[in-house]
Design an enzyme around this catalytic site. Structure first.
Site, PDB file in Angstrom:
ATOM      1  N   HIS A  84       2.702 -10.399 -44.348  1.00 50.60           N
ATOM      2  CA  HIS A  84       1.580 -10.700 -43.447  1.00 50.60           C
ATOM      3  C   HIS A  84       1.875 -10.099 -42.075  1.00 50.60           C
ATOM      4  O   HIS A  84       1.052  -9.379 -41.509  1.00 50.60           O
ATOM      5  CB  HIS A  84       1.400 -12.210 -43.339  1.00 50.60           C
ATOM      6  CG  HIS A  84       0.727 -12.666 -42.093  1.00 50.60           C
ATOM      7  ND1 HIS A  84      -0.591 -12.398 -41.832  1.00 50.60           N
ATOM      8  CD2 HIS A  84       1.197 -13.354 -41.024  1.00 50.60           C
ATOM      9  CE1 HIS A  84      -0.898 -12.924 -40.660  1.00 50.60           C
ATOM     10  NE2 HIS A  84       0.168 -13.509 -40.140  1.00 50.60           N
ATOM     11  N   ASP A 113     -10.947  17.447 -27.018  1.00 47.87           N
ATOM     12  CA  ASP A 113     -10.402  16.774 -28.198  1.00 47.87           C
ATOM     13  C   ASP A 113      -9.001  16.291 -27.836  1.00 47.87           C
ATOM     14  O   ASP A 113      -8.587  16.403 -26.679  1.00 47.87           O
ATOM     15  CB  ASP A 113     -10.332  17.746 -29.395  1.00 47.87           C
ATOM     16  CG  ASP A 113     -10.283  16.995 -30.725  1.00 47.87           C
ATOM     17  OD1 ASP A 113      -9.317  16.240 -30.932  1.00 47.87           O
ATOM     18  OD2 ASP A 113     -11.224  17.141 -31.528  1.00 47.87           O
ATOM     19  N   TRP A 149       9.691 -10.587 -41.078  1.00 45.42           N
ATOM     20  CA  TRP A 149       9.405  -9.243 -40.549  1.00 45.42           C
ATOM     21  C   TRP A 149      10.569  -8.781 -39.689  1.00 45.42           C
ATOM     22  O   TRP A 149      10.712  -7.598 -39.414  1.00 45.42           O
ATOM     23  CB  TRP A 149       8.113  -9.239 -39.749  1.00 45.42           C
ATOM     24  CG  TRP A 149       8.197  -9.671 -38.324  1.00 45.42           C
ATOM     25  CD1 TRP A 149       8.348 -10.946 -37.879  1.00 45.42           C
ATOM     26  CD2 TRP A 149       8.132  -8.834 -37.154  1.00 45.42           C
ATOM     27  NE1 TRP A 149       8.370 -10.965 -36.507  1.00 45.42           N
ATOM     28  CE2 TRP A 149       8.238  -9.684 -36.031  1.00 45.42           C
ATOM     29  CE3 TRP A 149       7.982  -7.455 -36.941  1.00 45.42           C
ATOM     30  CZ2 TRP A 149       8.211  -9.205 -34.711  1.00 45.42           C
ATOM     31  CZ3 TRP A 149       7.956  -6.998 -35.628  1.00 45.42           C
ATOM     32  CH2 TRP A 149       8.077  -7.860 -34.537  1.00 45.42           C
ATOM     33  N   SER A 176       4.687   8.119 -37.893  1.00 39.27           N
ATOM     34  CA  SER A 176       3.270   8.155 -37.525  1.00 39.27           C
ATOM     35  C   SER A 176       3.077   7.711 -36.074  1.00 39.27           C
ATOM     36  O   SER A 176       2.422   8.398 -35.291  1.00 39.27           O
ATOM     37  CB  SER A 176       2.475   7.252 -38.468  1.00 39.27           C
ATOM     38  OG  SER A 176       1.245   6.915 -37.896  1.00 39.27           O
ATOM     39  N   SER A 177       3.698   6.578 -35.715  1.00 38.49           N
ATOM     40  CA  SER A 177       3.503   6.075 -34.345  1.00 38.49           C
ATOM     41  C   SER A 177       4.012   7.075 -33.324  1.00 38.49           C
ATOM     42  O   SER A 177       3.367   7.313 -32.303  1.00 38.49           O
ATOM     43  CB  SER A 177       4.243   4.756 -34.156  1.00 38.49           C
ATOM     44  OG  SER A 177       3.836   3.835 -35.125  1.00 38.49           O
ATOM     45  N   HIS A 260      10.991  -6.357 -28.801  1.00 37.20           N
ATOM     46  CA  HIS A 260      10.293  -6.875 -27.635  1.00 37.20           C
ATOM     47  C   HIS A 260       9.343  -5.850 -27.042  1.00 37.20           C
ATOM     48  O   HIS A 260       8.164  -6.147 -26.886  1.00 37.20           O
ATOM     49  CB  HIS A 260      11.193  -7.499 -26.582  1.00 37.20           C
ATOM     50  CG  HIS A 260      10.335  -8.174 -25.567  1.00 37.20           C
ATOM     51  ND1 HIS A 260       9.852  -9.446 -25.737  1.00 37.20           N
ATOM     52  CD2 HIS A 260       9.756  -7.698 -24.457  1.00 37.20           C
ATOM     53  CE1 HIS A 260       9.028  -9.731 -24.752  1.00 37.20           C
ATOM     54  NE2 HIS A 260       8.944  -8.678 -23.951  1.00 37.20           N
ATOM     55  N   GLU A 262       7.947  -3.704 -28.555  1.00 38.02           N
ATOM     56  CA  GLU A 262       6.869  -3.636 -29.545  1.00 38.02           C
ATOM     57  C   GLU A 262       5.767  -4.645 -29.225  1.00 38.02           C
ATOM     58  O   GLU A 262       4.581  -4.315 -29.302  1.00 38.02           O
ATOM     59  CB  GLU A 262       7.436  -3.906 -30.941  1.00 38.02           C
ATOM     60  CG  GLU A 262       6.404  -4.159 -32.017  1.00 38.02           C
ATOM     61  CD  GLU A 262       5.551  -2.927 -32.329  1.00 38.02           C
ATOM     62  OE1 GLU A 262       5.968  -1.807 -31.971  1.00 38.02           O
ATOM     63  OE2 GLU A 262       4.468  -3.103 -32.913  1.00 38.02           O
ATOM     64  N   TYR A 264       4.866  -5.741 -26.436  1.00 41.55           N
ATOM     65  CA  TYR A 264       4.066  -5.265 -25.301  1.00 41.55           C
ATOM     66  C   TYR A 264       3.261  -4.046 -25.711  1.00 41.55           C
ATOM     67  O   TYR A 264       2.175  -3.809 -25.177  1.00 41.55           O
ATOM     68  CB  TYR A 264       4.945  -5.004 -24.087  1.00 41.55           C
ATOM     69  CG  TYR A 264       5.458  -6.316 -23.539  1.00 41.55           C
ATOM     70  CD1 TYR A 264       4.580  -7.172 -22.885  1.00 41.55           C
ATOM     71  CD2 TYR A 264       6.749  -6.729 -23.734  1.00 41.55           C
ATOM     72  CE1 TYR A 264       5.002  -8.391 -22.434  1.00 41.55           C
ATOM     73  CE2 TYR A 264       7.187  -7.961 -23.281  1.00 41.55           C
ATOM     74  CZ  TYR A 264       6.303  -8.796 -22.633  1.00 41.55           C
ATOM     75  OH  TYR A 264       6.728 -10.017 -22.214  1.00 41.55           O
ATOM     76  N   SER A 275      -9.462  -4.514 -18.632  1.00 44.91           N
ATOM     77  CA  SER A 275      -9.718  -3.963 -17.299  1.00 44.91           C
ATOM     78  C   SER A 275     -10.918  -3.020 -17.287  1.00 44.91           C
ATOM     79  O   SER A 275     -11.453  -2.699 -16.228  1.00 44.91           O
ATOM     80  CB  SER A 275      -8.472  -3.214 -16.799  1.00 44.91           C
ATOM     81  OG  SER A 275      -7.362  -4.083 -16.779  1.00 44.91           O
ATOM     82  N   HIS A 309      16.104 -12.691 -25.401  1.00 46.16           N
ATOM     83  CA  HIS A 309      15.474 -14.017 -25.462  1.00 46.16           C
ATOM     84  C   HIS A 309      15.082 -14.412 -26.880  1.00 46.16           C
ATOM     85  O   HIS A 309      14.690 -15.546 -27.106  1.00 46.16           O
ATOM     86  CB  HIS A 309      14.290 -14.124 -24.503  1.00 46.16           C
ATOM     87  CG  HIS A 309      13.137 -13.241 -24.822  1.00 46.16           C
ATOM     88  ND1 HIS A 309      12.473 -12.530 -23.851  1.00 46.16           N
ATOM     89  CD2 HIS A 309      12.511 -12.934 -25.980  1.00 46.16           C
ATOM     90  CE1 HIS A 309      11.489 -11.862 -24.399  1.00 46.16           C
ATOM     91  NE2 HIS A 309      11.496 -12.068 -25.689  1.00 46.16           N
ATOM     92  N   HIS A 310      15.219 -13.496 -27.805  1.00 51.87           N
ATOM     93  CA  HIS A 310      14.955 -13.853 -29.200  1.00 51.87           C
ATOM     94  C   HIS A 310      16.209 -14.365 -29.895  1.00 51.87           C
ATOM     95  O   HIS A 310      16.156 -14.744 -31.061  1.00 51.87           O
ATOM     96  CB  HIS A 310      14.423 -12.635 -29.964  1.00 51.87           C
ATOM     97  CG  HIS A 310      13.085 -12.180 -29.485  1.00 51.87           C
ATOM     98  ND1 HIS A 310      11.911 -12.698 -29.969  1.00 51.87           N
ATOM     99  CD2 HIS A 310      12.735 -11.282 -28.541  1.00 51.87           C
ATOM    100  CE1 HIS A 310      10.893 -12.115 -29.362  1.00 51.87           C
ATOM    101  NE2 HIS A 310      11.370 -11.253 -28.477  1.00 51.87           N
ATOM    102  N   THR A 335       2.543  -9.878 -14.942  1.00 54.46           N
ATOM    103  CA  THR A 335       1.430 -10.316 -15.794  1.00 54.46           C
ATOM    104  C   THR A 335       0.496 -11.226 -15.009  1.00 54.46           C
ATOM    105  O   THR A 335      -0.723 -11.155 -15.148  1.00 54.46           O
ATOM    106  CB  THR A 335       1.961 -11.061 -17.032  1.00 54.46           C
ATOM    107  OG1 THR A 335       3.101 -10.372 -17.515  1.00 54.46           O
ATOM    108  CG2 THR A 335       0.913 -11.119 -18.108  1.00 54.46           C
ATOM    109  N   LYS A 338      -1.879  -9.326 -13.002  1.00 58.98           N
ATOM    110  CA  LYS A 338      -3.030  -8.855 -13.783  1.00 58.98           C
ATOM    111  C   LYS A 338      -4.058  -9.965 -13.945  1.00 58.98           C
ATOM    112  O   LYS A 338      -5.238  -9.784 -13.667  1.00 58.98           O
ATOM    113  CB  LYS A 338      -2.571  -8.343 -15.152  1.00 58.98           C
ATOM    114  CG  LYS A 338      -1.638  -7.149 -15.064  1.00 58.98           C
ATOM    115  CD  LYS A 338      -1.543  -6.395 -16.367  1.00 58.98           C
ATOM    116  CE  LYS A 338      -2.762  -5.556 -16.625  1.00 58.98           C
ATOM    117  NZ  LYS A 338      -2.906  -4.428 -15.702  1.00 58.98           N
ATOM    118  N   ARG A 457       9.556 -22.926 -38.656  1.00 59.05           N
ATOM    119  CA  ARG A 457       8.667 -21.910 -39.210  1.00 59.05           C
ATOM    120  C   ARG A 457       9.265 -21.388 -40.507  1.00 59.05           C
ATOM    121  O   ARG A 457      10.367 -21.784 -40.890  1.00 59.05           O
ATOM    122  CB  ARG A 457       8.480 -20.767 -38.205  1.00 59.05           C
ATOM    123  CG  ARG A 457       9.777 -20.125 -37.790  1.00 59.05           C
ATOM    124  CD  ARG A 457       9.582 -19.207 -36.606  1.00 59.05           C
ATOM    125  NE  ARG A 457       9.022 -17.916 -37.016  1.00 59.05           N
ATOM    126  CZ  ARG A 457       9.191 -16.795 -36.326  1.00 59.05           C
ATOM    127  NH1 ARG A 457       9.899 -16.806 -35.206  1.00 59.05           N
ATOM    128  NH2 ARG A 457       8.657 -15.659 -36.740  1.00 59.05           N
TER     129      ARG A 457
END
Ligand code: HEA
Ligand code: HEA
Ligand code: CUA
Ligand SMILES: [Cu+2]
Lengths: 534, 310, 293
Positions: A84, A113, A149, A176-177, A260, A262, A264, A275, A309-310, A335, A338, A457
């Site tokens: 998932h 283009d 994941w 790809s990315s 991390h 990722e 963001y 915006s 922090h993970h 943040t 923003k 979890r």
């Protein structure tokens, strides 16, 4: 998609130049080089993956509807959780943003283009094959990957025959990315219309420019990390094996150095979209546009130094705990800027509530809630209680679903008239919005309670005192899921036909940006003659 | 402990009207939390039975209220503009208002200050948790797929307990078991042999694992640490005297198929009762203890298991 | 039309191309082959189709691009796009190696000392009482091919030093070749470019010799604990890049023989040259941190 061809060809008659109109039939998509076609394919792919990942989520929520195991065995449940997440992140959210980049960046900077059209198509077509590889693990002996994941070893190394398939699928997605990111950077830096200097550039392009840097910086690191997993599994290396002098926690460091940034990568383009939309429907320029850019930049920078922090509970040195706590909390500052600037944009504005605006507003509120729980998670001692509970699940779904996903939906509702030349059914779209918003809170808010009350979890079954909130959450999930069917209906209707959209689309509002100077639908070749930006 | 339907209704209702209601909902949570029991009331952290767990609870509530405060201000401003500056109400946009360096500096600094306010107490608690000096009882905790092993050291040297999911829970949790979990006492939170520790004593756990990463967590003690194969992590807790009783937790790191089924149960007794218990245990497994006493045995297993990567 | 248009007007947007799709299918075939091999579903030859398709992909795709280039379809804007693209591709490669260097530093400065019970990790002694934790290490369980778990490392002042010299030299020759190209001295260009890729292949050959020695005599293999892992993954991926680079240099050389590239426009040449310098820099990192220190 007929209208593309129509507009494309008519456009061709207008400008008698060497660009061909769209190829006919399937070839147009298979051999595409046109940024609009490729953008469309990205978006369609992403929508399909959203449903696939969502279907898995439905399995999760159905199993968690009540204590005891009713639907799937624990192994299958973990497979659902793992895939998932992989499908939603790499298949739904990221491709959606790339699709939007493909469609909008050339339009917004006045380019003919994307800079590297063939590579553009390459980076798209890799994805369907990558996900064929990933999802086909459903059928191999031992089933899909079930290590989460995050793929922590040694557990991940216990995966059956699907192990190399997952690793290689991730390699392909990474390739790809990276190509997609390179294309965005080159397009923005090299293809801007004359006088479109970087500070005049729309914030969506800015957010994507910075996101692209993040992608190029961290995707190869993930590739390296999973490669080490592969060799540990098949070639006797000891990267993550203490007996050989390695360390399982080392993988966590590599993964989160990618992981991390990722997250963001999944929110910065959303910031860009918000915006764009808020000023339009506030009929007022974005407040503090420049500081918005600096904010994105500093968030991107900080995202490289907070990954620890993970891993607070993995027993890291005291100094490291302190450092990661501080640096993580620091991210709340840019943040915050923003969020405050967005609020100030609405202040003394003249607001109207078309679907894009509704989704943008929902984003504002619910992303902020997700951010708050994020800051709480950053407090090391508190994280010892939160870590690996549903409080974390609630946190990241608030920033990902009513955050990233709502922003994507807002963007689609904002720009799809420009793409198809038709207005969609406001009534349906608003229904979709209200159902989504109500149910998404029903779905994820109770998960805060579950987490705090102590529900871990990644478990298929739980102690009975967690039953009630899980029920609420599951009901919310089904509701939210079904609501998304409306989204598809709106989109299909809008492609099929509907009220003609004007070039400005949001007449009466204040849409700024080059994309609105083109007719709707945007001609097959946008800006073959670069506009002059004053 | 169990939450009543009423609560669902309320939270459901509140969840409407997106985030704003969310903030209220948080507030409701906070209000409810003021009546926090030492085990969780079903929607908030437990106050717990150790100094650390109470510190964490305080930290958690402080951070929570700060967020609620900010939420009220920020969401308030948003909602005000939603209501006040409506196009439909003929509001005219003030397009001159494009930026203001002063305010932007202000709302960069204020959050920074708030964060410092949050970080300081947090740092204090970290220092406290990291202080593992002069512990009075050490227990070696080993995670397996899917059970825990507790090997006592120091005074209780030799006692070696394997702790697995209780049988009735294990029957009930099978796919299509047909057994109603509600009929099983402490469903999924019961083990055959709990970990027994004395209250008012600084107990140090030395965590490791034989296969994959697990995590040892008892919410009421306010501690969680990973058990990493090949490494030893250290953690400690001291249960307040007078808080003797049974405390429950679960493995908190995805560790494969039965990750959800390796609970942790700690039986906290008074020091005297604990001594008695130790006596009995030792008497019971003298010979076994002798064998387990010379560690090399499990060192070799530790080594050899590690030796095969997977 | 106004002159302002001209630039973008001629920004070359290929109409349509089969290669991206073919490339994706190639990757899929390659990966499937690898999966089949690793899972023992099929023997190793199942990798063949993938690699053949890959080779063809490069031939076809580059043939198209070179063709278009020779037709002069690419204006300066396109050229700039290619340059930027190449730079950022190289940057991504840097980050890929960074992951493995990171692993090396982490293992060497943190994991191994910790396993030996250094500092706060003292309790690891419970698990590994007689592990000293000195680098080079193949871990407390001394994993390796030899019965007694011992192994030796490749001395820096042997083949590695020679290889360093070779790569540095090749960097010089490629620069000279570039100078020659710019100043239109084609013969000089041909000679020094040839010298460059010959040096490149020599390097690869030396590396192969070194590996052979490590495997047969030093007891140093991929499976020799963390040292073997980091050593072979770092030098291995680097060797792979050198090989690819050398092949690309050869292709460029053949194009030079065909009279491609002008003193002003020679992106293909420069791209490969950049790549070559990158490979060179990575090697210096390897020489210092893997062999020397
Ligand atoms: C889009 C994705 C996204 C975003 C934007 C964020 C944003 C943040 N995240 Fe989140 N996070 C995830 C996705 C995301 N996260 C995911 C997927 C995981 C779990 C991964 C896994 O384990 O599977 C995770 C997990 C995670 C953890 C680990 C939890 C654990 O496993 O124990 C932590 C801990 O610090 C954290 C912190 C933060 C912080 C501080 C922010 C900050 O950026 C938030 C900043 C925003 C605000 C604070 C709100 C607006 C600000 C103001 C209104 C100003 C005033 C506010 C204050 C002064 C407080 N996140
Ligand atoms: C962008 C990323 C993203 C998105 C969009 C989502 C969307 C959703 N997520 Fe997910 N989720 C993650 C990222 C994401 N998630 C991650 C990273 C994890 C951690 C994984 C791990 O622990 O390793 C996770 C884990 C996770 C869990 C915890 C699992 C566990 O710990 O065991 C749960 C449980 O409720 C959950 C639920 C949902 C739900 C209900 C949605 C919904 O929003 C989905 C809604 C969409 C649909 C439903 C599809 C559309 C409709 C149909 C398919 C029609 C059919 C519908 C019905 C029959 C009702 N997610
Ligand atoms: Cu053990 Cu999860
Ligand atoms: Cu993070």
């Amino acid at each position: 998609m007929a209208m593309f061809e129509a507009s494309g060809t008519t456009h061709l008659q207008e400008h008698h130049e060497h660009h061909a109109g769209p190829a006919t039939g399937i070839k147009r998509w298979l051999f595409a080089t046109n940024h609009k076609d490729i953008g469309t394919m990205y978006l369609v792919f992403s929508l399909i993956m959203f449903f696939v990942g969502g279907a898995m989520a439905m399995v999760i929520r159905a199993e968690l509807f009540s204590p005891g195991l009713q639907l799937v065995d624990p192994e299958r449940f973990n497979q659902m959780t793992t895939n998932h997440a992989l499908v939603m992140i790499f298949g739904a959210v990221m491709p959606a943003f790339v699709g939007l980049a493909n469609w909008m960046i050339p339009l917004q900077i006045g380019a003919p283009d994307m800079a590297l059209p063939r590579m553009n198509n390459f980076s798209f077509w890799i994805l369907p094959f990558a996900f064929t590889l990933l999802l086909s693990t459903f059928f191999v002996p031992g089933g899909m990957a079930a290590g989460g994941w995050t793929m922590y070893p040694p557990l991940m190394l216990q995966t059956g025959d699907s192990f190399p398939m997952v690793i290689f699928a991730i390699h392909m997605m990474g390739a790809s990315s990276i190509m997609g990111a390179i294309n965005v950077i080159v397009t923005i830096l090299n293809m801007r219309a004359p006088h479109m200097n970087l500070l005049k550039m729309p914030l969506f392009c800015w957010s994507w420019l910075i996101t692209a840097y993040l992608l190029i910086a961290v995707m190869p690191v993930l590739a390296g990390g999973v490669t080490m997993l592969l060799t540990d599994h098949y070639f006797k290396t000891s990267f993550f094996n203490a007996a050989g002098g390695g360390d399982p926690v080392m993988f966590e460091h590599i993964f989160w150095f990618f992981g991390h940034p990722e997250v963001y990568i999944m929110i910065l383009p959303a910031f860009g979209i918000i915006s764009e939309i808020l000023p339009t429907f506030s009929r007022k320029p974005l407040f503090g546009a420049t500081s918005m850019i600096y904010a994105i930049a500093s968030i991107a920078f900080l995202s490289f130094i907070v990954w620890g922090h993970h891993m607070f509970v993995d027993g890291m040195p005291l100094a490291a705990q302190m450092f990661y706590m501080m640096s993580t909390m620091l991210i709340a500052v840019p943040t915050g800027v923003k969020v405050f600037n967005w609020t100030a944009t609405m202040w003394r504005g003249s607001l109207s509530f078309e679907p894009p605006m509704l989704f943008a507003l929902a984003f504002l509120f619910m992303f902020t809630i997700g951010g708050f729980s994020g800051v709480m998670l950053a407090l090391v001692p508190a994280d010892f209680q939160y870590q690996n509970t549903y409080f974390v699940v609630a946190h990241f779904h608030y920033v990902l679903v009513p955050g990233a996903v709502f922003a994507i939906m807002a963007a689609v509702y904002y720009w799809i008239p420009k793409w198809t030349g038709h207005m969609y059914s406001m009534r349906l779209a608003k229904t979709h919005f209200w159902l989504s918003t109500i149910f998404v809170n029903l779905l994820f808010f109770p998960q805060h309670f579950l987490g705090l009350a102590g529900m871990p979890r990644r478990i298929p079954d739980y102690a009975v005192q967690f039953t009630d909130w899980n029920r609420v959450s599951s009901i919310g999930a089904f509701g939210f899921g079904l609501a998304q069917i409306l989204f598809v209906i709106v989109i299909i209707q809008c492609i099929r036909g509907g009220k003609k959209a004007s070039a400005e689309v949001w007449d009466g509002a204040l849409p700024t940006g080059l994309e609105w100077t083109l007719p709707s639908p945007a001609p097959y070749h946008s800006f073959t003659t670069p506009p002059d930006v004053k | 402990m169990r939450v009543t339907r009423g609560d669902d209704g309320r939270s459901a209702a509140l969840s409407r009207k997106f985030g704003f209601a969310g903030a209220l909902c948080l507030a409701a949570l906070g209000w409810a939390a003021s009546a926090a029991a030492n085990t969780s009331n079903g929607y908030n952290l437990p106050l717990g039975v150790t100094e650390v767990s109470r510190d964490i609870y305080a930290l958690h509530m402080e951070a929570f209220w700060i967020c609620v405060g900010i939420a009220v201000l920020v969401f308030g401003a948003m909602i005000y503009s939603l209501l006040k500056f409506r196009h439909s109400r003929g509001a005219v946009a003030d397009t001159t208002m494009s930026h203001s360096t002063q305010v932007e500096i202000i709302w960069t600094l204020i959050p920074a200050v708030i964060l410092v306010v949050m970080a300081i107490p947090a740092a204090r608690v970290i220092l406290k948790m990291e202080d593992t000096r002069n512990s009075e009882l050490s227990i070696r905790v080993t995670g397996y797929q899917w059970k825990w092993e507790y090997q006592y050291m120091d005074a209780a040297e030799g006692i070696d307990i394997f702790s697995t999911l209780a049988r009735d829970s294990n029957f009930a949790r099978q796919l299509h078991s047909g057994i109603d979990p509600n009929s099983v006492p402490n469903y999924l939170l019961e083990v055959d042999h709990p970990l027994v520790v004395p209250s008012g004593t600084k107990v140090r756990l030395l965590l490791t694992s034989q296969d994959v990463i697990h995590a040892w967590w008892v919410p009421d003690f306010g501690i969680k640490r990973s058990a990493v194969p090949g490494f030893v992590n250290e953690l400690w807790f001291r249960v307040d005297p007078g808080k003797e009783g049974i405390y429950r937790g679960q493995c908190a790191a995805l560790c494969g198929r039965d990750h959800g089924f390796m609970p942790i149960v700690v039986d906290v007794r008074t020091p005297d009762d604990f001594k008695k218990w130790v006596g009995e245990q030792k008497a019971a497994l003298k010979p076994a203890a002798a064998a387990a006493a010379d560690r090399p045995a499990d060192r070799r297993t530790a080594g050899s298991v590690q030796a095969l990567p997977n | 039309m106004a002159p302002a248009h001209a630039e973008a007007e001629h920004y070359y947007v290929p109409h349509s191309s089969p290669w991206p799709l073919y490339g994706s299918i190639t990757l899929f075939t390659l990966m499937s082959g690898a999966v089949a091999t690793l899972n023992g579903w099929m023997p190793a030859w199942s990798l063949l189709p993938g690699f053949t398709m890959l080779a063809l992909l490069f031939i076809f795709w580059f043939h198209t691009v070179i063709g278009e280039n020779q037709q002069g379809l690419y204006n300066l804007a396109v050229d700039r796009s290619f340059r930027m693209g190449m730079m950022w591709f190289i940057f991504s490669e840097v980050m890929f190696f960074a992951a493995f260097f990171g692993a090396l530093f982490y293992a060497r400065n943190l994991a191994v000392p910790w396993l030996a019970g250094e500092g706060v990790k003292i309790f690891n002694k419970m698990l590994w009482p007689d592990f000293d934790g000195v680098w080079p290490s193949n871990g407390p369980a001394i994993i390796g091919p030899r019965a007694n778990g011992s192994f030796e490392t490749v001395p820096a002042l042997g083949l590695p030093a020679l290889n360093t010299a070779i790569l540095l030299a090749s960097s010089v020759t490629v620069t000279i070749a570039h100078e020659a190209l710019i100043s239109g001295k084609r013969l000089r260009l041909k000679i020094f470019l040839a010298a460059t890729f010959l040096l490149g292949f020599t390097f690869v050959y030396m590396q192969a010799k070194e590996y052979h020695e490590a495997y047969t005599e030093l007891g140093l293999q991929l499976g020799t604990g963390i040292y073997g892992s980091t050593f072979f993954m770092l030098t291995g991926f680097h060797g792979l890049h050198v090989t690819v680079g050398a092949i690309m240099l050869t292709v460029i050389w053949l194009r030079v023989l065909r009279g491609h590239f002008t003193p002003q426009r020679h992106f293909g040449f420069e791209a490969v040259a950049w790549y070559w310098h990158f490979v060179d820099v990575v090697w210096l990192g390897l020489f210092i941190f893997v062999y020397w220190l």
